[in-house]
Enzyme design. Structure first.
Site, short mmCIF file in Angstrom:
data_model
loop_
_atom_site.label_atom_id
_atom_site.label_comp_id
_atom_site.label_asym_id
_atom_site.label_seq_id
_atom_site.Cartn_x
_atom_site.Cartn_y
_atom_site.Cartn_z
N PRO A 138 10.64 -0.15 -1.36
CA PRO A 138 11.98 -0.21 -0.78
C PRO A 138 12.41 1.15 -0.24
O PRO A 138 12.34 2.14 -0.94
CB PRO A 138 12.87 -0.61 -1.97
CG PRO A 138 11.96 -1.29 -2.91
CD PRO A 138 10.64 -0.62 -2.75
N GLU A 139 12.78 1.17 1.01
CA GLU A 139 13.38 2.36 1.58
C GLU A 139 14.87 2.06 1.71
O GLU A 139 15.32 0.98 1.34
CB GLU A 139 12.75 2.68 2.94
CG GLU A 139 11.28 3.06 2.80
CD GLU A 139 10.92 4.32 3.57
OE1 GLU A 139 11.83 5.11 3.87
OE2 GLU A 139 9.73 4.49 3.88
N HIS A 153 6.48 -9.36 -14.96
CA HIS A 153 7.21 -8.21 -14.39
C HIS A 153 8.69 -8.48 -14.14
O HIS A 153 9.35 -7.70 -13.48
CB HIS A 153 6.56 -7.72 -13.10
CG HIS A 153 5.10 -7.45 -13.21
ND1 HIS A 153 4.56 -6.66 -14.20
CD2 HIS A 153 4.06 -7.91 -12.48
CE1 HIS A 153 3.24 -6.63 -14.05
NE2 HIS A 153 2.92 -7.38 -13.03
N ARG A 187 5.41 -2.21 -10.80
CA ARG A 187 4.91 -0.86 -11.12
C ARG A 187 5.84 -0.05 -12.01
O ARG A 187 5.52 1.06 -12.41
CB ARG A 187 4.59 -0.11 -9.83
CG ARG A 187 3.45 -0.81 -9.13
CD ARG A 187 2.88 -0.11 -7.97
NE ARG A 187 1.89 -1.00 -7.37
CZ ARG A 187 1.23 -0.77 -6.27
NH1 ARG A 187 1.47 0.33 -5.62
NH2 ARG A 187 0.36 -1.63 -5.82
N ARG A 247 12.99 28.32 6.44
CA ARG A 247 12.15 27.48 5.60
C ARG A 247 10.86 27.13 6.32
O ARG A 247 10.85 26.69 7.45
CB ARG A 247 12.92 26.23 5.17
CG ARG A 247 14.12 26.63 4.32
CD ARG A 247 14.73 25.50 3.59
NE ARG A 247 13.80 24.81 2.71
CZ ARG A 247 14.17 23.77 1.97
NH1 ARG A 247 15.41 23.32 2.05
NH2 ARG A 247 13.30 23.19 1.18
#
Length: 270
Positions: free
Chosen positions: A2-3, A91, A109, A151
């Site tokens: 999931p984003e 799960h 997971r 950076r």
DNA sequence: AAATTCTCCTGAAGGC
DNA sequence: TGCCTTCAGGAGAATT
């Protein structure tokens, strides 16, 4: 996987089923997620009403009468609204019970999390140091440009750093850099303001498109087959190693940057 | 301070 | 067919 768009789609998908409902109980089948699920929830939650379902970064907040449930889906988590009596599968770690229905957390997971806070969730340890929302006006090219000053970090790592900006995961980082024509390994301090303006726009665009896409493809949160996973149909470079670039037909390259696969066109991105 | 590496976990894919 | 190895991935924690 999931984003941000998937999390936002989840939020808007479950919200209408939960708002105003009262939690009767919680069933924890597997408390060992990224952090242990607090057992105190069994006492805290019953009787509390859901006042709002919010998203911050990739975290979901279930705002209750007195406190907030914080949920993260990790990379394999999903939420479904199902009949409370429906048989849990492998799960299916947690059910929040709302009368005849339940909100079920499925996460093979177990990189996800389900936490509890009685103070403002935005003050929570995991939340308070997060960078701006990518779709907010606070996030733009100027912001990124100033952040990149001095950076040397690769630009892909910078936009994936949640202290810089939240919600840009591995997939959409590759996608937005492709659309902006910026090489993912380019040093952050070697990118002009003008290119940062373009990049910020592309990040917003790619995420917004995916949210709209998700709204049309993932609108069913009440059945197991409601999920189409992430929105692969929109991806132009991610997962397309050796396939022709959609702009110039040069083969798409894959390279590991910051421990993560990055996909890019060496001809279009500099 | 900034950047890099490690870590959790399971399922899928590849090798033999 | 089946067993073993490798790898992916979000993001906080640990390390350099």
């Amino acid at each position: 996987m999931p984003e941000l768009p998937e999390v936002e789609t989840t939020r808007s998908g479950i919200e209408p089923h939960l708002l105003g409902k009262t939690i009767q109980g919680i069933v924890i089948r597997q408390p060992r997620l990224r952090w242990p699920i607090p057992q105190s929830l069994k006492q805290c939650l019953p009787g509390q009403q859901v006042l709002a379902v919010e998203r911050r970064a990739k975290y979901l907040f279930l705002r209750l009468t007195q406190g907030t449930v914080i949920i993260h889906l990790g990379m394999s988590g999903s939420l479904r609204v199902l009949p409370a009596k429906s048989q849990p599968g492998k799960h299916d770690h947690v059910d929040l019970i709302f009368g005849k229905q339940c909100l079920r957390l499925h996460d093979p997971r177990r990189f996800g999390a389900l936490l509890w806070t009685v103070v403002d969730p935005n003050k929570h340890k995991l939340i308070q140091h997060l960078g701006p929302e990518p779709l907010s006006s606070k996030f733009d090219g100027h912001y990124l440009y100033h952040l990149s000053c001095n950076r040397r970090i690769a630009i892909k790592n910078l936009i994936m750093d949640s202290k810089a900006v939240v919600g840009v995961g591995n997939i959409y980082a590759s996608e937005s850099l492709f659309r902006a024509g910026i090489h993912p390994a380019r040093q952050s301090n070697r990118i002009a303001l003008k290119r940062y303006m373009l990049l910020a726009d592309k990040i917003k665009q790619v995420l917004q498109e995916a949210i709209i896409q998700g709204g049309t493809t993932l609108k069913d949160f009440q059945h197991e087959d409601g999920s189409a996973g992430y929105f692969a149909q929109k991806l132009q470079v991610y997962g397309r190693e050796n396939a022709p670039c959609l702009h110039c037909e040069h083969p798409i390259m894959r390279r590991v940057i910051g421990q993560r696969s990055s996909f890019y066109c060496p001809n279009c991105q500099h």
